[in-house]
Every structure is written in C-alpha cells, then in structure tokens.
Write a protein that holds these residues in place. Structure first.
Motif, PDB file in Angstrom:
ATOM      1  N   ARG A 112     -35.823  10.356 -16.516  1.00 33.63           N
ATOM      2  CA  ARG A 112     -35.702  11.283 -17.644  1.00 33.63           C
ATOM      3  C   ARG A 112     -34.276  11.807 -17.767  1.00 33.63           C
ATOM      4  N   SER A 113     -33.662  12.138 -16.655  1.00 35.34           N
ATOM      5  CA  SER A 113     -32.287  12.654 -16.710  1.00 35.34           C
ATOM      6  C   SER A 113     -31.324  11.543 -17.126  1.00 35.34           C
ATOM      7  N   THR A 114     -31.573  10.310 -16.694  1.00 32.27           N
ATOM      8  CA  THR A 114     -30.719   9.192 -17.076  1.00 32.27           C
ATOM      9  C   THR A 114     -30.846   8.905 -18.571  1.00 32.27           C
ATOM     10  N   VAL A 115     -32.074   8.939 -19.092  1.00 29.78           N
ATOM     11  CA  VAL A 115     -32.294   8.712 -20.526  1.00 29.78           C
ATOM     12  C   VAL A 115     -31.632   9.817 -21.336  1.00 29.78           C
ATOM     13  N   GLY A 116     -31.758  11.059 -20.879  1.00 27.29           N
ATOM     14  CA  GLY A 116     -31.126  12.191 -21.578  1.00 27.29           C
ATOM     15  C   GLY A 116     -29.620  12.076 -21.574  1.00 27.29           C
ATOM     16  N   LEU A 117     -29.037  11.659 -20.461  1.00 26.67           N
ATOM     17  CA  LEU A 117     -27.595  11.491 -20.357  1.00 26.67           C
ATOM     18  C   LEU A 117     -27.114  10.390 -21.288  1.00 26.67           C
ATOM     19  N   LYS A 118     -27.847   9.272 -21.349  1.00 24.95           N
ATOM     20  CA  LYS A 118     -27.477   8.167 -22.249  1.00 24.95           C
ATOM     21  C   LYS A 118     -27.535   8.623 -23.704  1.00 24.95           C
ATOM     22  N   ARG A 119     -28.576   9.396 -24.032  1.00 22.39           N
ATOM     23  CA  ARG A 119     -28.728   9.873 -25.406  1.00 22.39           C
ATOM     24  C   ARG A 119     -27.558  10.804 -25.781  1.00 22.39           C
ATOM     25  N   ARG A 120     -27.170  11.694 -24.871  1.00 24.10           N
ATOM     26  CA  ARG A 120     -26.053  12.599 -25.155  1.00 24.10           C
ATOM     27  C   ARG A 120     -24.754  11.836 -25.282  1.00 24.10           C
ATOM     28  N   LEU A 121     -24.567  10.793 -24.448  1.00 19.71           N
ATOM     29  CA  LEU A 121     -23.348   9.991 -24.551  1.00 19.71           C
ATOM     30  C   LEU A 121     -23.299   9.232 -25.870  1.00 19.71           C
ATOM     31  N   GLU A 122     -24.460   8.697 -26.298  1.00 14.21           N
ATOM     32  CA  GLU A 122     -24.509   7.983 -27.583  1.00 14.21           C
ATOM     33  C   GLU A 122     -24.251   8.931 -28.732  1.00 14.21           C
ATOM     34  N   GLU A 123     -24.803  10.130 -28.687  1.00  9.21           N
ATOM     35  CA  GLU A 123     -24.580  11.124 -29.751  1.00  9.21           C
ATOM     36  C   GLU A 123     -23.117  11.564 -29.783  1.00  9.21           C
ATOM     37  N   GLY A 124     -22.516  11.689 -28.621  1.00  7.78           N
ATOM     38  CA  GLY A 124     -21.116  12.104 -28.531  1.00  7.78           C
ATOM     39  C   GLY A 124     -20.187  11.035 -29.079  1.00  7.78           C
ATOM     40  N   SER A 125     -20.531   9.769 -28.888  1.00 10.62           N
ATOM     41  CA  SER A 125     -19.662   8.696 -29.374  1.00 10.62           C
ATOM     42  C   SER A 125     -19.828   8.473 -30.873  1.00 10.62           C
TER      43      SER A 125
END
Length: 155
Positions: A140-153
């Motif tokens: 869950r934390s890995t998926v959340g981190l990926k989502r935040r990185l994608e939103e940031g980019s």
C-alpha cells in the motif's frame, strides 16, 4: 512342598506368554521373604507402537508445517489452512494419547512433545500472518508513493 513345584521357571514360558500388548516380560522371579513368597515381574515397554502411532505422524506433520513457509505469498490462505488443519490433527493425537496414559498429575515427556507439536503450527500461523500483514502494508505504501510520484511528474 518343593520350590520347583510351586512355580514355573521363567525359561519354560513360551514366547506368546512373554508378549503382552504394551509390554514384554523380561524376567520373572520368586523371592522368599520370611513366610511369604513374592513374585517379581520385570517388564519392558514396547517402543515400536509409540514410534509408529505418535512420533512418526507428528514429525511428518511438523515437516509439512515447515514446508508451508516456502509457499509463495499468493498462497497465504492455503498455508494458513494447512497449518490450522495440522493443529487440529495434532490436538486429536494429543487427546487420544492422553486418554491412553494413566491419569497422573505429573507432566510426562510425551505431553511435552505433543504440546510442542501443537505450538509449532500455531507459531507458524502467527508469523505468516504478521509477514502477510507487513507485506500488504508495504505494498500500500509503495502504491501510494508511485501514485504521488506520477502526480508530481504530471504537474
């Protein structure tokens, strides 16, 4: 009366006479104590039955419990089911063995062995559940981190 007429010599017993269900008679003696005659019977416990009905099945079940640690994470439910079933079987073996033994308040070595055999699948169940819980939390934390990185980019 002659002592030889009073008792049969142990060597004269047949093999069938020496073999009991749980024991084998190894020696029979007549001991004279004053005006009394005592019969001393030496018994030897048969270990083969205990090995085949208690120790072999429990060791095999413990090996299966250990094997569940090598299941892939997607088979967590199967691993849990196997361990809980093994606990049930171990409890059945434990209760049947306790009923066979004479009732005493002392703890016997077979009691300790069977309690240990019951605790092992329980411990494996707890450990595997903790690992699975940690794995889900980590995913869950890995998926959340990926989502935040994608939103940031994308911004």
């Amino acid at each position: 009366m002659n002592k030889d007429k009073l008792a049969m010599n142990f060597k004269e017993l047949n093999a069938d006479d020496k073999d009991l269900i749980m024991f084998t008679i190894t020696d029979v003696k007549l001991v004279r104590k004053g005006h009394q005659v005592h019969m001393a019977i030496t018994l030897k416990r048969k270990i083969q039955k205990e090995m085949l009905t208690t120790y072999l099945p429990t060791v095999l079940l413990l090996v299966i419990t250990y094997a569940t640690t090598f299941f892939k994470p997607i088979y967590f439910e199967a691993s849990l089911t196997v361990n809980l079933t093994i606990m049930l079987v171990m409890t059945t073996i434990f209760t049947s063995k306790i009923e066979e033994l004479p009732p005493t308040s002392d703890t016997k070595m077979i009691d300790i062995w069977l309690i240990f055999c019951n605790l092992v699948p329980f411990a494996f169940t707890l450990i595997q559940t903790a690992i699975e819980s940690y794995r889900e939390e980590d995913e869950r934390s890995t998926v959340g981190l990926k989502r935040r990185l994608e939103e940031g980019s994308q911004v």
